[in-house]
Design a protein around this motif. Structure first.
Motif, short mmCIF file in Angstrom:
data_model
loop_
_atom_site.label_atom_id
_atom_site.label_comp_id
_atom_site.label_asym_id
_atom_site.label_seq_id
_atom_site.Cartn_x
_atom_site.Cartn_y
_atom_site.Cartn_z
N SER A 176 0.83 -1.22 0.00
CA SER A 176 0.00 0.00 0.00
C SER A 176 0.86 1.26 0.00
O SER A 176 0.46 2.28 -0.56
N VAL A 177 2.02 1.20 0.64
CA VAL A 177 2.97 2.33 0.58
C VAL A 177 3.33 2.59 -0.88
O VAL A 177 3.31 3.73 -1.35
N ALA A 178 3.65 1.51 -1.59
CA ALA A 178 4.03 1.63 -3.00
C ALA A 178 2.84 2.06 -3.85
O ALA A 178 2.97 2.92 -4.73
N TRP A 179 1.70 1.48 -3.60
CA TRP A 179 0.47 1.79 -4.35
C TRP A 179 0.15 3.28 -4.23
O TRP A 179 -0.17 3.96 -5.22
N HIS A 180 0.26 3.78 -3.00
CA HIS A 180 -0.02 5.19 -2.75
C HIS A 180 0.95 6.06 -3.56
O HIS A 180 0.55 7.06 -4.15
N ALA A 181 2.22 5.66 -3.57
CA ALA A 181 3.24 6.45 -4.29
C ALA A 181 2.94 6.49 -5.79
O ALA A 181 3.07 7.54 -6.43
N VAL A 182 2.52 5.36 -6.34
CA VAL A 182 2.22 5.29 -7.78
C VAL A 182 1.01 6.20 -8.09
O VAL A 182 0.97 6.88 -9.11
N LYS A 183 0.05 6.23 -7.16
CA LYS A 183 -1.12 7.10 -7.37
C LYS A 183 -0.77 8.58 -7.20
O LYS A 183 -1.19 9.41 -8.00
N VAL A 184 0.00 8.89 -6.16
CA VAL A 184 0.41 10.28 -5.92
C VAL A 184 1.21 10.79 -7.13
O VAL A 184 1.11 11.96 -7.51
N LEU A 198 14.44 3.30 -8.02
CA LEU A 198 15.77 3.34 -7.41
C LEU A 198 15.74 2.58 -6.09
O LEU A 198 15.10 3.01 -5.14
N GLY A 199 16.40 1.42 -6.08
CA GLY A 199 16.44 0.60 -4.87
C GLY A 199 15.46 -0.55 -4.95
O GLY A 199 14.29 -0.35 -5.26
N ALA A 200 15.96 -1.77 -4.71
CA ALA A 200 15.09 -2.96 -4.75
C ALA A 200 14.99 -3.60 -3.37
O ALA A 200 15.07 -4.81 -3.21
N ASP A 266 9.40 8.33 -17.91
CA ASP A 266 8.22 9.12 -17.57
C ASP A 266 8.11 9.32 -16.05
O ASP A 266 7.66 10.35 -15.58
N PHE A 267 8.51 8.29 -15.30
CA PHE A 267 8.41 8.35 -13.84
C PHE A 267 9.68 7.77 -13.22
O PHE A 267 10.28 6.85 -13.77
N ALA A 268 10.06 8.30 -12.06
CA ALA A 268 11.16 7.73 -11.29
C ALA A 268 10.78 7.73 -9.81
O ALA A 268 10.28 8.73 -9.29
N PHE A 269 10.97 6.59 -9.16
CA PHE A 269 10.60 6.44 -7.75
C PHE A 269 11.86 6.22 -6.93
O PHE A 269 12.53 5.19 -7.09
N ASP A 270 12.18 7.16 -6.07
CA ASP A 270 13.35 7.00 -5.21
C ASP A 270 12.95 6.25 -3.94
O ASP A 270 12.31 6.80 -3.05
N CYS A 271 13.32 4.98 -3.89
CA CYS A 271 12.99 4.14 -2.74
C CYS A 271 14.25 3.90 -1.90
O CYS A 271 14.28 2.98 -1.08
N SER A 272 15.30 4.69 -2.11
CA SER A 272 16.53 4.53 -1.34
C SER A 272 16.78 5.73 -0.43
O SER A 272 17.11 5.57 0.74
N GLY A 273 16.66 6.94 -0.99
CA GLY A 273 16.79 8.12 -0.15
C GLY A 273 18.21 8.51 0.19
O GLY A 273 18.52 8.77 1.34
N VAL A 274 19.10 8.51 -0.82
CA VAL A 274 20.43 9.10 -0.65
C VAL A 274 20.62 10.10 -1.79
O VAL A 274 19.86 10.08 -2.77
N GLU A 275 21.63 10.97 -1.67
CA GLU A 275 21.79 12.06 -2.64
C GLU A 275 21.87 11.53 -4.07
O GLU A 275 21.26 12.09 -4.99
N THR A 276 22.61 10.43 -4.25
CA THR A 276 22.77 9.87 -5.60
C THR A 276 21.44 9.42 -6.18
O THR A 276 21.15 9.67 -7.36
N THR A 277 20.62 8.74 -5.38
CA THR A 277 19.35 8.25 -5.93
C THR A 277 18.39 9.41 -6.19
O THR A 277 17.64 9.40 -7.16
N PHE A 278 18.44 10.42 -5.34
CA PHE A 278 17.60 11.61 -5.56
C PHE A 278 17.99 12.25 -6.90
O PHE A 278 17.13 12.54 -7.74
N ASN A 279 19.29 12.47 -7.10
CA ASN A 279 19.76 13.08 -8.35
C ASN A 279 19.42 12.21 -9.55
O ASN A 279 19.00 12.71 -10.60
N THR A 290 7.93 12.73 -13.93
CA THR A 290 7.65 12.93 -12.51
C THR A 290 8.57 12.08 -11.63
O THR A 290 8.64 10.86 -11.81
N ALA A 291 9.26 12.74 -10.71
CA ALA A 291 10.08 12.02 -9.74
C ALA A 291 9.36 12.01 -8.40
O ALA A 291 8.80 13.03 -7.98
N VAL A 292 9.35 10.86 -7.74
CA VAL A 292 8.65 10.74 -6.46
C VAL A 292 9.63 10.27 -5.39
O VAL A 292 10.29 9.24 -5.55
N ASN A 293 9.71 11.02 -4.30
CA ASN A 293 10.50 10.54 -3.18
C ASN A 293 9.61 9.68 -2.28
O ASN A 293 8.66 10.17 -1.68
#
Ligand SMILES: [Zn+2]
Ligand SMILES: [Zn+2]
Length: 386
Positions: A176-184, A198-200, A266-279, A290-293
């Protein structure tokens, strides 16, 4: 009752003498816990906390409840008893529980400092996850599900269909965390857009499943750990090992070439949360992407240049937690097969009895992060009920 509870900073342990929770308002439900997963947030409470938990010697601002409290917020179980106003479920039903707590739950705690007060704007508008007082069952507001039993409010409960086993039920929360992110993100089902993850880890893999359910045309996962890349491969997506492609800039260039137009995602999801993955999330996007943290960051700001989004009209947003509707939609997707139950099972890398949960659950995850995704605990040895 037996439980793994948070006592104070740096002290989480198993005990047999925690009070068994009871129903105290007519909309509450008592649940026999079948499985409860250990979350990264649970580990953070031990390693860097208290984060969501109250400070030592104090109570939670939403519920005014003291410690110790059983932890655990990713769970599935069977309804054991219901308050006299509950209509959504009946005794014996198999259920999952949305663990967020906010203004709409305060009526359950007459001792709360905000009891009887008006709801915050976010709650009034239905954005319960953005509540000013937001907290979680099992993370300090009220006792969670690393316990034989847990009491929750009716509004948080979603019935699990017959064919979804209880261990997969415990994954509905991270899904649901992931589902919410995809919807947001505004990823429209059937739009055929592509996405970079970004991040498995648990949330990255859950994001893959949510994106597949939304019909993504291509999903690429960037992950350093080989074991995690293998898991992603099992889910039928493309993997990218950033260590094989030079520095951050070169890695981004390579990633941008993967989609059909060779001009970013089209979309990028940062699921790691470090400077490199954000960039990487931001710079791997195509124009108007759209990039989503999705990651939870520590209190350390990073450099960010606004023209990087302006010049190509990119969007940058964040996603926090979930609302009940996300749980309902995930359960529905499992029911329809849009999320594969078999693929969900790849996320489960360990199962433990509650008694062993600290040593073989928490400690195992802290010491062997890369070889694990989700470790589930079964407080009532419910394996046979799956
Ligand atoms: Zn969690
Ligand atoms: Zn609120």
């Amino acid at each position: 009752m037996r439980a793994i509870a948070y006592y104070k900073k740096g002290d989480i342990h198993f005990a047999s003498d925690l009070p068994t929770p009871t129903i105290s308002t007519p909309d509450e439900i008592l649940i026999d816990v079948a499985w409860c997963g250990i979350c990264g947030s649970d580990l953070h409470e031990y390693l860097d906390g208290p984060i969501f938990m109250p400070q030592d010697g104090s109570t939670h601002p939403l519920s005014n409840q003291p410690l110790p409290q059983p932890m655990g917020h990713e769970f599935c179980g069977f309804v054991k008893a219901i308050g006299n106003k509950v209509t959504k479920v009946a005794v014996g039903d198999k259920v999952v529980v949305e663990a967020g707590c906010g203004c709409k739950d305060v009526h359950r705690w007459p001792q709360s400092h905000v009891y009887g007060k008006e709801q915050c704007t976010a709650c009034r508008k239905g954005f319960d996850n953005c509540c000013t007082h937001a907290g979680f069952t099992g993370l300090g507001v009220v006792g969670g599900a690393f316990a034989e039993q847990v009491v929750v409010g009716e509004r948080h409960v979603v019935k699990l269909p017959e064919e979804v086993p209880t261990d997969v039920g415990a994954l509905v929360e991270p899904l649901s965390v992931a589902w919410h992110a995809v919807k947001v993100a505004g990823f429209e089902k059937g739009s055929g857009k592509n996405a970079l993850v970004l991040g498995a880890g648990p949330i990255g893999l859950a994001t893959i499943l949510a994106l597949k359910a939304h019909g993504a045309s291509k999903i690429v996962v960037s992950e350093l750990a080989a074991i995690r890349r293998e898991l992603a491969l099992k889910m039928g997506v493309e993997v990218f090992d950033p260590s094989k492609h030079g520095d951050e800039k070169q890695g981004i260039k390579k990633l941008r070439e993967i989609p059909e137009d060779h001009d970013g995602f089209d979309f990028a999801f940062d699921c790691s949360g470090v400077e490199t993955t954000f960039n990487t999330a931001l710079h791997s996007l195509t124009f108007r992407g759209t990039a989503v943290n999705v990651a939870i960051w520590g209190p350390h700001p990073i450099d960010y240049y606004p023209m990087d989004i302006t010049l190509q009209e990119k969007k940058l947003t964040g996603s926090i937690g979930y609302v009940v509707q996300d749980f309902e939609e995930v359960v529905d997707a499992l029911h329809k097969g849009d999320i594969s139950i078999e693929e969900c099972k790849h996320l489960i890398t360990g199962r433990q009895k509650l008694e062993n949960g600290w040593e073989k659950g928490f400690m195992e995850l802290m010491n062997h992060k890369e070889t694990n995704i989700k470790i589930l605990m079964t407080p009532n040895n419910h394996h046979e009920l799956q």
